[in-house]
Design an enzyme around this catalytic site. Structure first.
Site, short mmCIF file in Angstrom:
data_model
loop_
_atom_site.label_atom_id
_atom_site.label_comp_id
_atom_site.label_asym_id
_atom_site.label_seq_id
_atom_site.Cartn_x
_atom_site.Cartn_y
_atom_site.Cartn_z
N LYS A 4 1.05 0.72 -2.40
CA LYS A 4 1.69 0.36 -1.13
C LYS A 4 2.78 1.37 -0.77
O LYS A 4 2.83 1.88 0.34
CB LYS A 4 2.36 -1.03 -1.22
CG LYS A 4 1.44 -2.16 -1.56
CD LYS A 4 2.18 -3.49 -1.62
CE LYS A 4 3.22 -3.60 -2.71
NZ LYS A 4 2.70 -3.58 -4.09
N ARG A 32 5.65 -11.44 0.89
CA ARG A 32 4.76 -11.64 -0.25
C ARG A 32 4.59 -13.10 -0.62
O ARG A 32 4.04 -13.41 -1.69
CB ARG A 32 5.14 -10.78 -1.44
CG ARG A 32 6.49 -10.93 -1.96
CD ARG A 32 7.04 -9.63 -2.51
NE ARG A 32 6.45 -9.14 -3.72
CZ ARG A 32 6.63 -7.88 -4.15
NH1 ARG A 32 7.33 -7.01 -3.46
NH2 ARG A 32 6.10 -7.49 -5.25
N ARG A 76 4.08 5.51 -14.22
CA ARG A 76 4.92 5.86 -13.06
C ARG A 76 6.31 6.29 -13.54
O ARG A 76 6.90 5.68 -14.42
CB ARG A 76 5.05 4.65 -12.13
CG ARG A 76 6.04 4.91 -10.99
CD ARG A 76 5.95 3.89 -9.90
NE ARG A 76 6.17 2.53 -10.34
CZ ARG A 76 6.03 1.47 -9.55
NH1 ARG A 76 5.66 1.62 -8.30
NH2 ARG A 76 6.25 0.26 -10.00
N ARG A 81 10.88 2.49 -14.30
CA ARG A 81 11.44 1.25 -13.79
C ARG A 81 11.48 0.19 -14.88
O ARG A 81 10.55 0.10 -15.68
CB ARG A 81 10.59 0.74 -12.61
CG ARG A 81 11.21 1.01 -11.27
CD ARG A 81 10.29 0.75 -10.13
NE ARG A 81 9.75 -0.61 -10.04
CZ ARG A 81 9.02 -1.04 -9.03
NH1 ARG A 81 8.74 -0.22 -8.02
NH2 ARG A 81 8.55 -2.27 -9.00
N ARG A 108 4.00 -9.73 -13.27
CA ARG A 108 4.02 -9.44 -11.82
C ARG A 108 2.63 -9.66 -11.20
O ARG A 108 2.51 -10.10 -10.07
CB ARG A 108 4.49 -7.99 -11.58
CG ARG A 108 5.99 -7.82 -11.80
CD ARG A 108 6.38 -6.38 -12.07
NE ARG A 108 6.09 -5.48 -10.99
CZ ARG A 108 5.96 -4.15 -11.13
NH1 ARG A 108 6.08 -3.59 -12.31
NH2 ARG A 108 5.70 -3.40 -10.09
P1 AP5 Z 1 3.16 2.89 -5.78
O1 AP5 Z 1 2.83 3.49 -4.47
O2 AP5 Z 1 4.55 3.02 -6.30
O3 AP5 Z 1 2.65 1.37 -5.83
P2 AP5 Z 1 3.24 0.04 -5.19
O4 AP5 Z 1 2.10 -0.78 -4.74
O5 AP5 Z 1 4.30 0.38 -4.19
O6 AP5 Z 1 3.84 -0.60 -6.52
P3 AP5 Z 1 5.20 -1.37 -6.80
O7 AP5 Z 1 5.24 -1.56 -8.30
O8 AP5 Z 1 6.38 -0.68 -6.21
O9 AP5 Z 1 4.97 -2.72 -6.09
P4 AP5 Z 1 5.61 -4.06 -6.40
O10 AP5 Z 1 5.17 -4.87 -5.27
O11 AP5 Z 1 5.33 -4.64 -7.74
O12 AP5 Z 1 7.17 -3.70 -6.52
P5 AP5 Z 1 8.36 -3.78 -5.49
O13 AP5 Z 1 9.21 -2.59 -5.71
O14 AP5 Z 1 7.89 -4.09 -4.12
O15 AP5 Z 1 2.14 3.52 -6.86
C1 AP5 Z 1 2.20 3.16 -8.23
C2 AP5 Z 1 1.88 4.41 -9.08
O16 AP5 Z 1 0.51 4.81 -8.82
C3 AP5 Z 1 2.73 5.64 -8.73
O17 AP5 Z 1 3.02 6.35 -9.90
C4 AP5 Z 1 1.85 6.48 -7.77
O18 AP5 Z 1 2.11 7.84 -7.90
C5 AP5 Z 1 0.44 6.13 -8.26
N1 AP5 Z 1 -0.54 6.07 -7.17
C6 AP5 Z 1 -0.38 5.50 -5.94
N2 AP5 Z 1 -1.51 5.61 -5.20
C7 AP5 Z 1 -2.42 6.24 -6.02
C8 AP5 Z 1 -3.78 6.63 -5.85
N3 AP5 Z 1 -4.44 6.41 -4.71
N4 AP5 Z 1 -4.40 7.25 -6.88
C9 AP5 Z 1 -3.73 7.48 -8.05
N5 AP5 Z 1 -2.44 7.15 -8.28
C10 AP5 Z 1 -1.80 6.53 -7.26
O19 AP5 Z 1 9.13 -5.08 -6.00
C11 AP5 Z 1 9.80 -5.10 -7.25
C12 AP5 Z 1 10.43 -6.46 -7.47
O20 AP5 Z 1 11.39 -6.72 -6.43
C13 AP5 Z 1 9.48 -7.67 -7.41
O21 AP5 Z 1 8.83 -7.89 -8.64
C14 AP5 Z 1 10.46 -8.79 -7.02
O22 AP5 Z 1 11.21 -9.21 -8.14
C15 AP5 Z 1 11.40 -8.11 -6.05
N6 AP5 Z 1 10.91 -8.19 -4.63
C16 AP5 Z 1 10.60 -7.16 -3.81
N7 AP5 Z 1 10.21 -7.61 -2.61
C17 AP5 Z 1 10.27 -8.96 -2.66
C18 AP5 Z 1 9.94 -9.99 -1.75
N8 AP5 Z 1 9.48 -9.74 -0.50
N9 AP5 Z 1 10.11 -11.28 -2.14
C19 AP5 Z 1 10.59 -11.57 -3.36
N10 AP5 Z 1 10.90 -10.63 -4.29
C20 AP5 Z 1 10.74 -9.34 -3.95
#
Ligand code: AP5
Length: 234
Positions: A21, A96, A135, A168, A179
């Protein structure tokens, strides 16, 4: 000549942790010159600077659980009111839960807006653990690397700053699995909520990053072209 309607780009990305994402959202944001808003990044910044919010959410995030819907609603509402979101925004990580989806509908309705794009990043679960445990992130600029497919030029260092890359806190295998469970329970139902109301675009994020981004950008360009053609027919 008909009056040209202003094209807007109110966009959300849904998908499991590590589905790409953030990667696709940041590239689309740069392409369209609209803000990429990652709620995960916003929360991590609050934790790093020990704000009141950061202190409240730190433990929840470290366990891979979700921050309270009301806190998230206020955080996002405040951010979307800023001037840089006038033409559009790209939300990554919000909504989410169904409650957050409804909250976003209300926030948008208050300013007579609606969502333009709902992208769902799809990838098989086993690939996600491998991706996330490899990552690495620059603590200074947030640039995201991957030890498998997107390595820094110099091992362990950001290409843009002479800073050591970090992992992270929630990218350890046990927390990644938690997660995933949280995603299945809370966010999969939200996808169904949108499926009935918007045209969801499913993106195969098991493809290369460039291919994935191309699908996303082409979807936006096709929408723009269709709307312009319709206007010219009037
Ligand atoms: P990346 O693009 O970083 O993936 P992502 O889907 O953004 O993954 P996240 O782990 O950031 O998502 P998340 O939803 O768990 O975490 P968030 O920060 O939102 O890609 C991942 C890796 O793969 C990278 O190394 C990249 O280089 C590689 N990659 C990407 N695309 C690729 C491809 N096509 N091919 C190969 N490699 C690829 O949330 C963290 C925490 O915050 C949550 O757990 C929660 O506690 C809190 N939080 C955040 N938002 C909310 C909300 N709305 N409500 C409640 N709690 C929340």
């Amino acid at each position: 000549m008909p009056n040209r309607q202003k094209l807007t780009y109110h966009t959300i990305f849904l998908g499991a942790p590590g589905s790409g994402k953030g990667t696709a959202a940041s590239r689309l944001g740069a392409y369209l010159r609209i803000p990429h808003i990652s709620t995960g990044d916003m929360l991590r910044e609050s934790v790093a600077s020990s704000t009141d919010l950061g202190t409240r959410v730190k433990a929840v995030m470290e366990q891979g659980l979700l921050v309270n819907d009301e806190i998230m609603r206020e955080l996002v509402k405040d951010r979307l009111q800023r001037a840089d979101c006038r033409k559009g925004f790209i939300l990554d990580g919000f909504p989410r839960t169904i409650a957050q989806g409804k909250a976003l509908d209300e926030i948008l309705a208050e300013s007579h807006k609606r969502l333009d794009f709902v992208f769902v990043m799809e990838i098989e679960e086993n690939a996600l653990v491998r991706r996330l445990s490899n990552r690495r992130i620059c603590p200074q600029c947030g640039r995201v690397y991957n030890l498998i497919g997107l390595k820094p030029r110099q091992e362990g260092l950001c290409d843009d700053h002479p800073v050591a890359l970090i992992q992270r806190e929630d990218d350890r295998e046990e927390t990644i699995r938690k997660r995933m469970t949280v995603y299945r329970e809370n966010t999969l139902p939200l996808i169904e909520y949108y499926r009935n109301r918007y045209l969801i675009v499913t993106v195969n994020s098991d493809a290369t990053i460039d291919k994935t981004v191309e699908v996303v950008v082409n979807t936006v360009l096709e929408r723009d072209s269709t709307l312009r053609k319709k206007e010219e027919e009037v």
